[in-house]
Design an enzyme around this catalytic site. Structure first.
Site, PDB file in Angstrom:
ATOM      1  N   SER A 119       0.757  -1.550   0.053  1.00  0.00           N
ATOM      2  CA  SER A 119       0.326   0.532  -0.153  1.00  0.00           C
ATOM      3  C   SER A 119       0.966   1.675  -0.175  1.00  0.00           C
ATOM      4  CB  SER A 119      -0.845  -0.125   0.939  1.00  0.00           C
ATOM      5  OG  SER A 119      -0.667  -0.700   1.996  1.00  0.00           O
ATOM      6  N   HIS A 140      -1.501  -3.099  -6.077  1.00  0.00           N
ATOM      7  CA  HIS A 140      -2.691  -2.804  -5.155  1.00  0.00           C
ATOM      8  C   HIS A 140      -4.662  -2.642  -4.791  1.00  0.00           C
ATOM      9  CE1 HIS A 140      -3.266   0.674  -1.572  1.00  0.00           C
ATOM     10  NE2 HIS A 140      -3.180  -0.593  -1.536  1.00  0.00           N
ATOM     11  N   GLU A 152      -5.349  -0.164  -7.824  1.00  0.00           N
ATOM     12  CA  GLU A 152      -4.284   0.454  -8.028  1.00  0.00           C
ATOM     13  C   GLU A 152      -3.222  -0.563  -8.869  1.00  0.00           C
ATOM     14  OE1 GLU A 152      -3.201   2.578  -4.640  1.00  0.00           O
ATOM     15  OE2 GLU A 152      -3.592   5.060  -5.646  1.00  0.00           O
ATOM     16  N   ASN A 190      -3.084   6.225  -0.886  1.00  0.00           N
ATOM     17  CA  ASN A 190      -3.356   6.210   0.109  1.00  0.00           C
ATOM     18  C   ASN A 190      -2.405   7.782   0.577  1.00  0.00           C
ATOM     19  OD1 ASN A 190      -3.865   4.030   1.856  1.00  0.00           O
ATOM     20  ND2 ASN A 190      -2.841   2.949   0.928  1.00  0.00           N
TER      21      ASN A 190
HETATM   22  N1  CAA Z   1     -16.501 -11.143   0.471  1.00  0.00           N
HETATM   23  C1  CAA Z   1     -17.771 -11.487  -0.004  1.00  0.00           C
HETATM   24  N2  CAA Z   1     -18.920 -10.183  -0.406  1.00  0.00           N
HETATM   25  C2  CAA Z   1     -18.649  -9.124   1.222  1.00  0.00           C
HETATM   26  C3  CAA Z   1     -17.677  -9.497   1.958  1.00  0.00           C
HETATM   27  C4  CAA Z   1     -16.813 -10.230   1.995  1.00  0.00           C
HETATM   28  N3  CAA Z   1     -14.973 -10.170   2.510  1.00  0.00           N
HETATM   29  N4  CAA Z   1     -17.568  -8.047   2.304  1.00  0.00           N
HETATM   30  C5  CAA Z   1     -18.806  -7.865   2.629  1.00  0.00           C
HETATM   31  N5  CAA Z   1     -19.560  -8.241   1.371  1.00  0.00           N
HETATM   32  C6  CAA Z   1     -20.812  -8.053   0.648  1.00  0.00           C
HETATM   33  C7  CAA Z   1     -22.079  -8.330   1.610  1.00  0.00           C
HETATM   34  O1  CAA Z   1     -22.222  -9.613   0.954  1.00  0.00           O
HETATM   35  C8  CAA Z   1     -23.535  -7.145   0.999  1.00  0.00           C
HETATM   36  O2  CAA Z   1     -23.259  -7.799  -0.007  1.00  0.00           O
HETATM   37  P1  CAA Z   1     -25.063  -7.037  -0.793  1.00  0.00           P
HETATM   38  O3  CAA Z   1     -24.962  -5.842  -1.022  1.00  0.00           O
HETATM   39  O4  CAA Z   1     -25.237  -8.228  -1.646  1.00  0.00           O
HETATM   40  O5  CAA Z   1     -25.589  -7.810   0.400  1.00  0.00           O
HETATM   41  C9  CAA Z   1     -22.185  -6.170   0.769  1.00  0.00           C
HETATM   42  O6  CAA Z   1     -20.649  -6.681   0.688  1.00  0.00           O
HETATM   43  C10 CAA Z   1     -22.169  -5.281   2.126  1.00  0.00           C
HETATM   44  O7  CAA Z   1     -21.530  -5.838   3.180  1.00  0.00           O
HETATM   45  P2  CAA Z   1     -22.448  -5.936   4.143  1.00  0.00           P
HETATM   46  O8  CAA Z   1     -24.250  -5.376   3.570  1.00  0.00           O
HETATM   47  O9  CAA Z   1     -22.357  -6.330   5.188  1.00  0.00           O
HETATM   48  O10 CAA Z   1     -21.915  -4.215   5.075  1.00  0.00           O
HETATM   49  P3  CAA Z   1     -21.523  -2.674   4.856  1.00  0.00           P
HETATM   50  O11 CAA Z   1     -22.571  -2.522   3.563  1.00  0.00           O
HETATM   51  O12 CAA Z   1     -21.861  -2.037   5.777  1.00  0.00           O
HETATM   52  O13 CAA Z   1     -20.528  -3.460   3.825  1.00  0.00           O
HETATM   53  C11 CAA Z   1     -18.093  -2.717   3.239  1.00  0.00           C
HETATM   54  C12 CAA Z   1     -18.904  -3.244   4.293  1.00  0.00           C
HETATM   55  C13 CAA Z   1     -18.157  -3.244   2.164  1.00  0.00           C
HETATM   56  C14 CAA Z   1     -17.154  -2.793   3.601  1.00  0.00           C
HETATM   57  C15 CAA Z   1     -18.539  -1.244   3.686  1.00  0.00           C
HETATM   58  O14 CAA Z   1     -19.032  -0.758   5.169  1.00  0.00           O
HETATM   59  C16 CAA Z   1     -17.550  -0.475   3.101  1.00  0.00           C
HETATM   60  O15 CAA Z   1     -17.421  -0.293   1.455  1.00  0.00           O
HETATM   61  N6  CAA Z   1     -16.383  -0.323   3.679  1.00  0.00           N
HETATM   62  C17 CAA Z   1     -15.525   0.774   3.089  1.00  0.00           C
HETATM   63  C18 CAA Z   1     -14.718   0.041   2.571  1.00  0.00           C
HETATM   64  C19 CAA Z   1     -12.911   0.546   2.284  1.00  0.00           C
HETATM   65  O16 CAA Z   1     -12.658   1.868   2.449  1.00  0.00           O
HETATM   66  N7  CAA Z   1     -12.154   0.246   2.006  1.00  0.00           N
HETATM   67  C20 CAA Z   1     -10.702  -0.010   1.836  1.00  0.00           C
HETATM   68  C21 CAA Z   1      -9.948   0.346   2.732  1.00  0.00           C
HETATM   69  S1  CAA Z   1      -8.248   0.671   2.231  1.00  0.00           S
HETATM   70  C22 CAA Z   1      -7.486  -0.421   1.733  1.00  0.00           C
HETATM   71  O17 CAA Z   1      -7.826  -1.472   1.499  1.00  0.00           O
HETATM   72  C23 CAA Z   1      -5.850  -0.055   1.024  1.00  0.00           C
HETATM   73  C24 CAA Z   1      -5.014   0.504   1.952  1.00  0.00           C
HETATM   74  O18 CAA Z   1      -3.824   0.166   1.082  1.00  0.00           O
HETATM   75  C25 CAA Z   1      -4.863   1.213   3.384  1.00  0.00           C
END
Ligand code: CAA
Length: 283
Positions: A119, A140, A152, A190
């Site tokens: 990252s 990424h 990315e 990031n």
């Molecule tokens: N596998 C498969 N499906 C998944 C899953 C997984 N691990 N996690 C969530 N889902 C699916 C759920 O089944 C759900 O599907 P439906 O729409 O069909 O119901 C959907 O994703 C949404 O999940 P939830 O209903 O459980 O929960 P939510 O609506 O609160 O969403 C989330 C959860 C997708 C994590 C959302 O909160 C989100 O987008 N959060 C932000 C995440 C983010 O910003 N990530 C980037 C972080 S930075 C990074 O990773 C890189 C870095 O370099 C630091």
């Protein structure tokens, strides 16, 4: 060059997600970790994510079974000898990554592409350690990998167009949207995300608002799916701190200085969801 077999090193949150989406896209996958514990945990994560997709009707039983059948698990890097592309997703430590890429550079086929899911560590430096900088690139992914659409794609100084084209095609086949960026501290994702999280931590430290209020402002006012403190817990506070340090060192400006509260929480072992406690408490 056609990619058929993908190796993934590191069966943590990111590595298991990458192995899953690669197998769902039809690639043969070898998922490698150094120890049985993390490997078993990674496979469990894949199983439960696929079960969720099956339950929702997004995968048929046959696709579910075939996907699982395409993933070979291994404790040996030597099992990556036949891979066309290896994606590294081990801990965010430059020394450990360099050492791994030196080994991968020596044991994989010379035409294989090596990619890092880092990252924030410079791709060009990792490319050099691999001994094949033209066939080295950053891929990424974002957490949770099966859900987030972005990959990315980071070109190192010597990455070839062919390598870029090959990983862009792989990312698309995985159902992702590749976006190309240059090898600069924090890349784009990031460089923008972490200062926002760091500022939220600083606002909390200064008593501007409660953690719940800070998160609510960004969720309700900006339509972010998670507030910045909740997101920091999700990513891991140690990872957030490590990335802020890369930005601070690499770009040199005071605006990237990690918040003292972020540092103190990491010192206390309050790393977020993975340790059960960060800004919030998890069961
Ligand atoms: N596998 C498969 N499906 C998944 C899953 C997984 N691990 N996690 C969530 N889902 C699916 C759920 O089944 C759900 O599907 P439906 O729409 O069909 O119901 C959907 O994703 C949404 O999940 P939830 O209903 O459980 O929960 P939510 O609506 O609160 O969403 C989330 C959860 C997708 C994590 C959302 O909160 C989100 O987008 N959060 C932000 C995440 C983010 O910003 N990530 C980037 C972080 S930075 C990074 O990773 C890189 C870095 O370099 C630091």
């Amino acid at each position: 060059m056609e990619v058929r077999k993908i190796g993934v090193v590191g069966a943590g949150q990111m590595g298991s997600g990458i192995a899953q989406v690669a197998a769902q896209a039809g690639y043969e996958v070898v998922l490698v970790d150094v120890a049985e514990g993390p490997l078993a945990k990674g496979m469990e994560r894949i199983r439960s994510s696929l079960a969720r997709l099956l339950e929702k009707g997004r995968l048929s039983q046959e696709e579910h079974d075939q996907t699982l059948g395409r993933i070979q698990r291994s404790l040996l890097l030597e099992d990556l000898k036949e891979a066309d592309l290896v994606v590294e997703a081990i801990l965010e430590d430059e020394g450990a990554k360099r050492e791994l890429f030196t080994r991968l550079g020596a044991l994989t086929r010379p035409e294989a592409i090596l990619a890092s899911n880092t990252s924030s560590i410079p791709i060009t430096a990792l490319a050099r350690a691999s001994g094949r900088p033209e066939r080295f690139i950053g891929m990424h992914f974002f957490n949770p990998v099966p859900v987030m659409r972005l990959v990315e794609v980071i070109r190192g100084q010597l990455t070839s167009d062919e390598t870029r084209d090959a990983v862009v095609e792989v990312a698309r086949r995985m159902g992702k949207e590749p976006v190309e960026v240059q090898d600069y501290p924090g890349f784009v994702s990031n460089r923008l995300l972490m200062p926002m999280i760091n500022e939220a931590v600083q606002a909390l430290m200064e008593g501007v608002a409660t953690k719940e209020a800070i998160d609510q402002v960004m969720r309700l006012g900006m339509n972010h799916p998670m507030g910045p403190l909740e997101l920091a817990d999700f990513i891991g506070l140690d990872t957030c701190l490590a990335i802020m340090e890369v930005l601070h060192r690499g770009l040199g400006e005071d605006k990237y200085r990690p918040s003292p509260l972020l540092r103190r929480m990491v010192q206390a072992g309050l790393l977020g969801r993975k340790t059960g406690r960060g800004f919030y408490v998890y069961d």
